[in-house]
Design a protein around this motif. Sequence first.
Motif, PDB file in Angstrom:
ATOM      1  N   SER A 354       2.955   4.706 -46.446  1.00  0.00           N
ATOM      2  CA  SER A 354       1.679   4.244 -45.898  1.00  0.00           C
ATOM      3  C   SER A 354       0.538   4.905 -46.663  1.00  0.00           C
ATOM      4  O   SER A 354       0.582   6.098 -46.966  1.00  0.00           O
ATOM      5  CB  SER A 354       1.588   4.598 -44.414  1.00  0.00           C
ATOM      6  OG  SER A 354       2.637   3.998 -43.687  1.00  0.00           O
ATOM      7  N   TYR A 355      -0.498   4.119 -46.950  1.00  0.00           N
ATOM      8  CA  TYR A 355      -1.569   4.665 -47.785  1.00  0.00           C
ATOM      9  C   TYR A 355      -2.929   4.233 -47.252  1.00  0.00           C
ATOM     10  O   TYR A 355      -3.054   3.285 -46.471  1.00  0.00           O
ATOM     11  CB  TYR A 355      -1.424   4.208 -49.236  1.00  0.00           C
ATOM     12  CG  TYR A 355      -1.872   2.785 -49.490  1.00  0.00           C
ATOM     13  CD1 TYR A 355      -3.116   2.521 -50.046  1.00  0.00           C
ATOM     14  CD2 TYR A 355      -1.064   1.696 -49.168  1.00  0.00           C
ATOM     15  CE1 TYR A 355      -3.540   1.230 -50.269  1.00  0.00           C
ATOM     16  CE2 TYR A 355      -1.473   0.400 -49.404  1.00  0.00           C
ATOM     17  CZ  TYR A 355      -2.716   0.168 -49.963  1.00  0.00           C
ATOM     18  OH  TYR A 355      -3.135  -1.117 -50.181  1.00  0.00           O
ATOM     19  N   SER A 356      -3.960   4.935 -47.708  1.00  0.00           N
ATOM     20  CA  SER A 356      -5.316   4.566 -47.329  1.00  0.00           C
ATOM     21  C   SER A 356      -6.290   5.088 -48.377  1.00  0.00           C
ATOM     22  O   SER A 356      -6.104   6.181 -48.926  1.00  0.00           O
ATOM     23  CB  SER A 356      -5.676   5.142 -45.955  1.00  0.00           C
ATOM     24  OG  SER A 356      -6.871   4.583 -45.475  1.00  0.00           O
ATOM     25  N   TYR A 358      -9.995   6.344 -48.696  1.00  0.00           N
ATOM     26  CA  TYR A 358     -11.118   6.841 -47.911  1.00  0.00           C
ATOM     27  C   TYR A 358     -12.393   6.814 -48.769  1.00  0.00           C
ATOM     28  O   TYR A 358     -12.327   6.713 -49.998  1.00  0.00           O
ATOM     29  CB  TYR A 358     -10.835   8.262 -47.427  1.00  0.00           C
ATOM     30  CG  TYR A 358      -9.627   8.341 -46.520  1.00  0.00           C
ATOM     31  CD1 TYR A 358      -9.749   8.193 -45.149  1.00  0.00           C
ATOM     32  CD2 TYR A 358      -8.349   8.536 -47.048  1.00  0.00           C
ATOM     33  CE1 TYR A 358      -8.639   8.256 -44.312  1.00  0.00           C
ATOM     34  CE2 TYR A 358      -7.233   8.589 -46.231  1.00  0.00           C
ATOM     35  CZ  TYR A 358      -7.384   8.442 -44.868  1.00  0.00           C
ATOM     36  OH  TYR A 358      -6.277   8.484 -44.050  1.00  0.00           O
ATOM     37  N   GLU A 381     -14.642   7.687 -43.566  1.00  0.00           N
ATOM     38  CA  GLU A 381     -14.854   6.242 -43.601  1.00  0.00           C
ATOM     39  C   GLU A 381     -16.306   6.038 -43.189  1.00  0.00           C
ATOM     40  O   GLU A 381     -16.698   6.408 -42.061  1.00  0.00           O
ATOM     41  CB  GLU A 381     -13.919   5.501 -42.645  1.00  0.00           C
ATOM     42  CG  GLU A 381     -14.147   4.003 -42.591  1.00  0.00           C
ATOM     43  CD  GLU A 381     -13.780   3.295 -43.885  1.00  0.00           C
ATOM     44  OE1 GLU A 381     -14.293   2.176 -44.103  1.00  0.00           O
ATOM     45  OE2 GLU A 381     -12.983   3.845 -44.685  1.00  0.00           O
ATOM     46  N   GLU A 412      -8.779  -1.184 -40.549  1.00  0.00           N
ATOM     47  CA  GLU A 412      -9.075  -0.038 -41.408  1.00  0.00           C
ATOM     48  C   GLU A 412      -8.959   1.268 -40.630  1.00  0.00           C
ATOM     49  O   GLU A 412      -8.374   2.247 -41.113  1.00  0.00           O
ATOM     50  CB  GLU A 412     -10.479  -0.177 -41.989  1.00  0.00           C
ATOM     51  CG  GLU A 412     -10.619  -1.272 -43.035  1.00  0.00           C
ATOM     52  CD  GLU A 412     -12.055  -1.437 -43.492  1.00  0.00           C
ATOM     53  OE1 GLU A 412     -12.963  -0.909 -42.799  1.00  0.00           O
ATOM     54  OE2 GLU A 412     -12.281  -2.095 -44.514  1.00  0.00           O
ATOM     55  N   TYR A 415      -5.264   2.376 -40.037  1.00  0.00           N
ATOM     56  CA  TYR A 415      -4.563   2.972 -41.176  1.00  0.00           C
ATOM     57  C   TYR A 415      -5.208   4.271 -41.639  1.00  0.00           C
ATOM     58  O   TYR A 415      -4.513   5.195 -42.072  1.00  0.00           O
ATOM     59  CB  TYR A 415      -4.478   1.960 -42.324  1.00  0.00           C
ATOM     60  CG  TYR A 415      -3.349   0.984 -42.123  1.00  0.00           C
ATOM     61  CD1 TYR A 415      -2.026   1.392 -42.267  1.00  0.00           C
ATOM     62  CD2 TYR A 415      -3.584  -0.326 -41.760  1.00  0.00           C
ATOM     63  CE1 TYR A 415      -0.975   0.511 -42.070  1.00  0.00           C
ATOM     64  CE2 TYR A 415      -2.548  -1.224 -41.560  1.00  0.00           C
ATOM     65  CZ  TYR A 415      -1.248  -0.790 -41.720  1.00  0.00           C
ATOM     66  OH  TYR A 415      -0.202  -1.669 -41.504  1.00  0.00           O
ATOM     67  N   ARG A 416      -6.542   4.351 -41.580  1.00  0.00           N
ATOM     68  CA  ARG A 416      -7.181   5.621 -41.940  1.00  0.00           C
ATOM     69  C   ARG A 416      -6.690   6.735 -41.016  1.00  0.00           C
ATOM     70  O   ARG A 416      -6.367   7.841 -41.453  1.00  0.00           O
ATOM     71  CB  ARG A 416      -8.706   5.508 -41.829  1.00  0.00           C
ATOM     72  CG  ARG A 416      -9.369   4.406 -42.624  1.00  0.00           C
ATOM     73  CD  ARG A 416      -9.327   4.609 -44.117  1.00  0.00           C
ATOM     74  NE  ARG A 416     -10.173   3.630 -44.767  1.00  0.00           N
ATOM     75  CZ  ARG A 416      -9.752   2.435 -45.210  1.00  0.00           C
ATOM     76  NH1 ARG A 416      -8.478   2.096 -45.078  1.00  0.00           N
ATOM     77  NH2 ARG A 416     -10.592   1.600 -45.807  1.00  0.00           N
ATOM     78  N   VAL A 419      -2.697   7.543 -41.647  1.00  0.00           N
ATOM     79  CA  VAL A 419      -2.388   8.319 -42.851  1.00  0.00           C
ATOM     80  C   VAL A 419      -2.940   9.736 -42.733  1.00  0.00           C
ATOM     81  O   VAL A 419      -2.278  10.701 -43.154  1.00  0.00           O
ATOM     82  CB  VAL A 419      -2.933   7.599 -44.102  1.00  0.00           C
ATOM     83  CG1 VAL A 419      -2.754   8.462 -45.352  1.00  0.00           C
ATOM     84  CG2 VAL A 419      -2.235   6.252 -44.293  1.00  0.00           C
TER      85      VAL A 419
END
Length: 464
Positions: A354-356, A358, A381, A412, A415-416, A419
């Motif tokens: 899993s990725y994000s 920022y 964010e 968004e 996931y932010r 992660v």
Amino acid sequence: MISSSGNVKAQGTISSVDNVTLGAAKNVFAQDITSAYGTVALVSSQNNVIASGEINSGSHVAIQANQKVTTGKISSEWGTVTLIAKQGTVTTQGDITTNNGDVYISSVGNVVSRNVISNGGAITIVSSSGGVRTGYLRSDGNLTGGKIYVQADGLVRVTGSVSINDAKYSIYTGVNQEGWVNIAYESGTLKSNKSTNFSIGNSRTNGTAADIYGSYISEGDKSPITDFGAIILRLLYEIFEGNDNQPTKNPSHIADTNPITNKPYSNDKERELVEQLTEAQRRKLITLINDRNNSERITQQEVFTKGKVETDDGCFNLELDRHLGGYKPHDDFAEWVTGAKGDYLVIANNSLASYSFYDGEVKDKGKIHTQESVPLKALAEVKTSQLFLIKAANGQQLSPREQYNKKLLERELYYRDLVAKLCGRTFFLAFDNQNVAIAAESLYATKYPNFDIYYIKPGSPADL
């Protein structure tokens, strides 16, 4: 994730905020599946996938069977829909709908589907040894409209129609340009030997029930979507085989070849980084580097000169010297808040990597640190405008576009937050409008208790 060497039978409704993956050597049976923000992936390595209910995904839908794929209605909010029957048929008993996501259906045998609506994404339907029968195909949206390509070894029948501006269409892209619609029927037969013509307005044998918008090619034999197949293969590989999250100290590839670049290692630092990455993280980086359709695209040089793997949590970190969005008011506000000149990528050490991205890692001159005492290295964010949140907080009706933007923001944030938690990082959300920040607090403070929401008065990064 559910995996079995025999059959997998999921009874009742499956509902998740994250990925849903069902895999079996033999058959996969499923009913209703909902993934609010993740991918829905169903795979049978030997037999069939039968998904009799509705599938609703916040991201991709990827279904692959060695024999038969049968589904009901499929909706993808943010991603692609991929249905592959390696040796059998594909049958969809409900509409397929995406929100600017590509639709790819491939089988050896017949393809039978209802309506396909991509809202700007490309639509590709291929039967290598059978025929294709569909409802209407509609790809207009996203200002341009996606290309439509249908190929069959047998006949092509587009039996549905949709009314648009007082006219009926079986195939509608919204783009009146040559090559936007390609129909290849009896694709293994020379033009002079084809058994029947392709008829517009008569789908009983070979053709469409209603009109095709704009010009079309009815003898083409090559998909106009030049790199979509490669993207889908990477997606399927990541979903179906990306479950090894252990670092490989002795990679199985040739010792002097970097598996991410497919080139010889340039130095020991590059080799050390690759060996610290899990297989899933490597595949994620390959996608982020090579996917030309992804706005969040990074370079090999950035990965190997600036990337690092944290020893305590195994997360990959990459600080960029640029913002990927390319919208100057947002980028300036991000730098004002964080003190960082670029985005910050984190790839978690879990099975799906899993990725994000920022909007920056907090520096000592960032206003969020000097004004609000948010700690250094916190991940940000930041949002400009977002006035629709005030309407949402007040219970007012949102326009379709505002509803879309609200769902995008919530995806968004999910996931932010995810992660950041997986990698032990502090995460926060900042707005440039005080009333919007108050509205966001009322909407999301309970739902997302792990991060704080701030208002930061905008300023110029030159004044930091």
